[in-house]
Scaffold this motif. Structure first.
Motif, PDB file in Angstrom:
ATOM      1  N   LEU A  61      12.463   2.789 -10.560  1.00  0.00           N
ATOM      2  CA  LEU A  61      12.332   3.500  -9.280  1.00  0.00           C
ATOM      3  C   LEU A  61      11.018   3.136  -8.657  1.00  0.00           C
ATOM      4  O   LEU A  61      10.682   2.967  -7.521  1.00  0.00           O
ATOM      5  N   ALA A  62       9.895   3.535  -9.509  1.00  0.00           N
ATOM      6  CA  ALA A  62       8.554   3.426  -9.217  1.00  0.00           C
ATOM      7  C   ALA A  62       8.376   1.954  -8.804  1.00  0.00           C
ATOM      8  O   ALA A  62       7.567   1.792  -7.623  1.00  0.00           O
ATOM      9  N   PHE A  63       8.536   0.903  -9.625  1.00  0.00           N
ATOM     10  CA  PHE A  63       8.381  -0.295  -9.131  1.00  0.00           C
ATOM     11  C   PHE A  63       9.245  -0.903  -8.020  1.00  0.00           C
ATOM     12  O   PHE A  63       8.651  -1.710  -7.226  1.00  0.00           O
ATOM     13  N   LEU A  64      10.417  -0.170  -7.750  1.00  0.00           N
ATOM     14  CA  LEU A  64      11.145  -0.632  -6.545  1.00  0.00           C
ATOM     15  C   LEU A  64      10.354  -0.015  -5.292  1.00  0.00           C
ATOM     16  O   LEU A  64      10.031  -0.731  -4.398  1.00  0.00           O
ATOM     17  N   CYS A  65       9.721   1.015  -5.409  1.00  0.00           N
ATOM     18  CA  CYS A  65       8.940   1.577  -4.380  1.00  0.00           C
ATOM     19  C   CYS A  65       7.515   0.910  -4.019  1.00  0.00           C
ATOM     20  O   CYS A  65       7.383   0.481  -2.710  1.00  0.00           O
ATOM     21  N   VAL A  66       7.039   0.143  -5.077  1.00  0.00           N
ATOM     22  CA  VAL A  66       6.049  -0.716  -4.917  1.00  0.00           C
ATOM     23  C   VAL A  66       6.453  -2.163  -4.001  1.00  0.00           C
ATOM     24  O   VAL A  66       5.750  -2.542  -3.276  1.00  0.00           O
ATOM     25  N   ILE A  67       7.587  -2.518  -4.651  1.00  0.00           N
ATOM     26  CA  ILE A  67       8.163  -3.750  -3.994  1.00  0.00           C
ATOM     27  C   ILE A  67       8.505  -3.818  -2.640  1.00  0.00           C
ATOM     28  O   ILE A  67       8.230  -4.396  -1.574  1.00  0.00           O
ATOM     29  N   ALA A  68       9.045  -2.298  -2.229  1.00  0.00           N
ATOM     30  CA  ALA A  68       9.237  -2.026  -0.851  1.00  0.00           C
ATOM     31  C   ALA A  68       7.959  -2.135   0.028  1.00  0.00           C
ATOM     32  O   ALA A  68       8.039  -2.247   1.131  1.00  0.00           O
ATOM     33  N   ALA A  69       6.814  -1.329  -0.544  1.00  0.00           N
ATOM     34  CA  ALA A  69       5.878  -1.289   0.174  1.00  0.00           C
ATOM     35  C   ALA A  69       5.108  -2.879   0.244  1.00  0.00           C
ATOM     36  O   ALA A  69       4.496  -2.877   1.456  1.00  0.00           O
ATOM     37  N   VAL A  70       5.167  -3.549  -0.726  1.00  0.00           N
ATOM     38  CA  VAL A  70       4.765  -4.829  -0.367  1.00  0.00           C
ATOM     39  C   VAL A  70       5.530  -5.722   0.675  1.00  0.00           C
ATOM     40  O   VAL A  70       4.960  -6.406   1.736  1.00  0.00           O
ATOM     41  N   VAL A  71       6.711  -5.415   0.705  1.00  0.00           N
ATOM     42  CA  VAL A  71       7.672  -5.900   1.865  1.00  0.00           C
ATOM     43  C   VAL A  71       7.011  -5.523   3.241  1.00  0.00           C
ATOM     44  O   VAL A  71       6.989  -6.152   4.346  1.00  0.00           O
ATOM     45  N   VAL A  72       7.062  -4.093   3.469  1.00  0.00           N
ATOM     46  CA  VAL A  72       6.454  -3.410   4.526  1.00  0.00           C
ATOM     47  C   VAL A  72       5.088  -4.233   5.001  1.00  0.00           C
ATOM     48  O   VAL A  72       5.003  -4.219   6.052  1.00  0.00           O
TER      49      VAL A  72
ATOM     50  N   GLY B 175      -0.216  -6.043 -11.631  1.00  0.00           N
ATOM     51  CA  GLY B 175      -0.170  -5.597 -10.448  1.00  0.00           C
ATOM     52  C   GLY B 175      -1.496  -6.232  -9.679  1.00  0.00           C
ATOM     53  O   GLY B 175      -1.272  -6.342  -8.436  1.00  0.00           O
ATOM     54  N   GLN B 176      -2.511  -6.529 -10.241  1.00  0.00           N
ATOM     55  CA  GLN B 176      -3.450  -7.143  -9.586  1.00  0.00           C
ATOM     56  C   GLN B 176      -2.864  -8.613  -8.995  1.00  0.00           C
ATOM     57  O   GLN B 176      -3.653  -8.950  -8.026  1.00  0.00           O
ATOM     58  N   VAL B 177      -2.258  -9.237  -9.399  1.00  0.00           N
ATOM     59  CA  VAL B 177      -1.626 -10.494  -9.133  1.00  0.00           C
ATOM     60  C   VAL B 177      -0.917 -10.071  -7.759  1.00  0.00           C
ATOM     61  O   VAL B 177      -1.257 -10.917  -6.713  1.00  0.00           O
ATOM     62  N   ILE B 178      -0.274  -8.822  -7.796  1.00  0.00           N
ATOM     63  CA  ILE B 178       0.564  -8.753  -6.500  1.00  0.00           C
ATOM     64  C   ILE B 178      -0.423  -8.312  -5.391  1.00  0.00           C
ATOM     65  O   ILE B 178      -0.555  -8.559  -4.250  1.00  0.00           O
ATOM     66  N   SER B 179      -1.468  -7.332  -5.633  1.00  0.00           N
ATOM     67  CA  SER B 179      -2.206  -6.827  -4.658  1.00  0.00           C
ATOM     68  C   SER B 179      -3.141  -7.993  -4.230  1.00  0.00           C
ATOM     69  O   SER B 179      -3.531  -7.995  -2.969  1.00  0.00           O
ATOM     70  N   GLY B 180      -3.620  -8.638  -5.190  1.00  0.00           N
ATOM     71  CA  GLY B 180      -4.534  -9.760  -4.717  1.00  0.00           C
ATOM     72  C   GLY B 180      -4.045 -10.927  -3.760  1.00  0.00           C
ATOM     73  O   GLY B 180      -4.342 -11.338  -2.925  1.00  0.00           O
ATOM     74  N   GLY B 181      -2.636 -10.843  -3.948  1.00  0.00           N
ATOM     75  CA  GLY B 181      -1.832 -11.999  -3.044  1.00  0.00           C
ATOM     76  C   GLY B 181      -1.505 -11.293  -1.729  1.00  0.00           C
ATOM     77  O   GLY B 181      -1.849 -12.095  -0.834  1.00  0.00           O
ATOM     78  N   LEU B 182      -1.151  -9.998  -1.751  1.00  0.00           N
ATOM     79  CA  LEU B 182      -1.193  -9.466  -0.323  1.00  0.00           C
ATOM     80  C   LEU B 182      -2.607  -9.482   0.233  1.00  0.00           C
ATOM     81  O   LEU B 182      -2.557  -9.891   1.558  1.00  0.00           O
TER      82      LEU B 182
END
Lengths: 80, 367
Positions: A61-72, B175-182
């Motif tokens: 659930l936590a990682f899903l929240c992060v993925i949703a935030a990236v999409v937003v 996580g840094q790969v994702i946040s760095g990409g954004l």
């Protein structure tokens, strides 16, 4: 006094609040995901499958929240 | 003929600024990932370059009228834009030379303000835009990022405190790969547009495009390519400052600084209160260090960075004004811009050669 009339206070306030909520929220959610993953591994080793499943669900659930935030975030970029 | 030569010089100078923008701001995106070992330097920089390139195509809302809220648009001429760009490039290279992260946007605004004032006097400054859209955000950005990253790292340490270090470090590195990409994507959407806008305005001013025209495809591709190539060239001196000289960071701190930075930048974009990527990331790095231990931050280095931020607008403005004054010695034709371009190329070559011979910059006093 002059500065007070030149600054878009509403946008500034919204930016500050959203930054705190999103920044702290996303980082905490990701940390919770790491915690859940770690617990999942540990509890499985200790042969406690129910607790391990619960930790796994928290992590997912936590990682899903992060993925949703990236999409937003990407949507925000495309709609500016 | 003369107008066409000036137009070509303005386009070339704008692309050169775009290159220095990418080169200078690589650190914002990759420094924390490299310093925590989340990605190998070549991979981090290649990934950031690609996402900067893609980001340039995501939105073409011409933010590049970057100075339109700050100076009276009626007085802007191609020569003023050229002089402003020279001011911005010069300041970007000076701060790179000393390994200091500073805002390329502020350098561009400062350069254009300086050259416009030299051309038409102080009345061209729009105080409302300068205070509300440049000065206040410059103060707000690092403070907000400092607070957000500080709060975030505090909660993160509490959440993962009893876990095995291996899984925690690996997790935050992913996580840094994702946040760095954004961050890289956001940088491409924000910063490449400035160059697109500058070139588009120059084309409109020269009568090559209609007043309401969007940037032509070649302008978008050229701007995206220039910022991506600049990013790929990697401003190593600034990467070193942001990644290792402000604090010695662990993976959790790196992720908090980047995650907080991405959240602050995207929130500010959404609410129409744009903040500098450089100010946000460096504020975040300082916040994630200070939350762990105040003495973890090398305040001497942080102080030097803040001084560079304070000097950016006036220094770029002075260089922009001096450049405009110099070009006018040779009249309104192309001779002045041509001479300035030749001088700038000589100085840049000399600076790169000298810096290559010197190696690492000296640590800040008290660091």
């Amino acid at each position: 006094m002059i500065v007070a009339t030149l600054v878009a206070w509403k946008e500034l306030w919204q930016t500050v609040v959203a930054s705190i909520v999103a920044g702290v929220g996303i980082t905490f959610a990701f940390s919770l995901g790491i915690w859940g993953s770690g617990q999942f591994v540990e509890l499985n080793r200790s042969e406690r499958p129910v607790a391990a499943t619960a930790a796994g669900v928290v992590a997912a659930l936590a990682f899903l929240c992060v993925i949703a935030a990236v999409v937003v975030g990407i949507v925000v970029m495309t709609h500016k | 003929m003369s107008a066409d030569v000036i137009l070509v010089i303005v386009v070339g100078t704008a692309l050169a600024f775009d290159f220095t923008n990418g080169f200078h701001d690589t650190a914002n995106v990759v420094a924390t990932s490299i310093s925590t070992g989340a990605a190998r330097p070549s991979v981090a920089i290649g990934f950031a370059s690609l996402l900067n390139f893609i980001g340039a195509f995501i939105s073409i809302s011409v933010a590049a009228t970057v100075a339109k809220d700050v100076v009276d648009a009626e007085v802007i001429t191609p020569t003023i834009v050229f002089a402003g760009l020279i001011g911005a490039i010069a300041w970007n290279l000076i701060t790179w030379y000393f390994g200091l992260p500073s805002s390329s946007s502020h350098a561009l605004i400062g350069g254009v303000v300086g050259s416009a004032v030299a051309a038409a006097g102080l009345d061209v400054i729009l105080a409302e835009g300068l205070v509300g859209k440049v000065l206040v955000p410059a103060v707000v950005a690092p403070i907000v990022a400092f607070l957000v990253a500080g709060l975030a790292i505090g909660l993160s340490y509490r959440a993962v405190g009893r876990q095995r270090p291996g899984i925690v470090t690996r997790g935050y590195r992913y996580g840094q790969v994702i946040s760095g990409g954004l961050l890289a994507l956001a940088h491409g959407t924000n910063d490449a547009q400035k160059t697109m806008g500058v070139i588009t305005l120059a084309l409109i001013a020269a009568g090559k495009l209609g007043a309401e025209a969007d940037p032509p495809t070649w302008v978008i591709v050229a701007s995206a390519t220039a910022i991506a190539l600049g990013t790929y060239s990697g401003g190593w001196r600034i990467i070193k400052t942001t990644g290792t000289r402000i604090i010695k960071m662990d993976a959790a701190q790196g992720f908090s600084a980047q995650g907080a930075g991405a959240a602050v930048i995207l929130a500010s974009t959404h609410f129409g209160f744009p903040l500098s990527t450089t100010h946000v990331i460096n504020g975040g790095v300082m916040g994630s260090g200070a939350a762990k231990r105040l003495s973890a931050v090398r305040w001497g280095v942080a102080g030097n960075i803040v001084v560079a931020w304070i000097l950016t607008l006036p220094a770029a403005a002075l260089i922009g004004a001096a450049t405009y004054g110099f070009t006018r010695i040779f009249g309104t034709g192309a001779l002045g811009p041509v001479l300035v371009t030749l001088m700038a190329l000589s100085l840049i070559t000399a600076a790169f050669a000298r810096r290559a011979r010197q190696g690492a910059p000296v640590e800040a006093v008290g660091a």
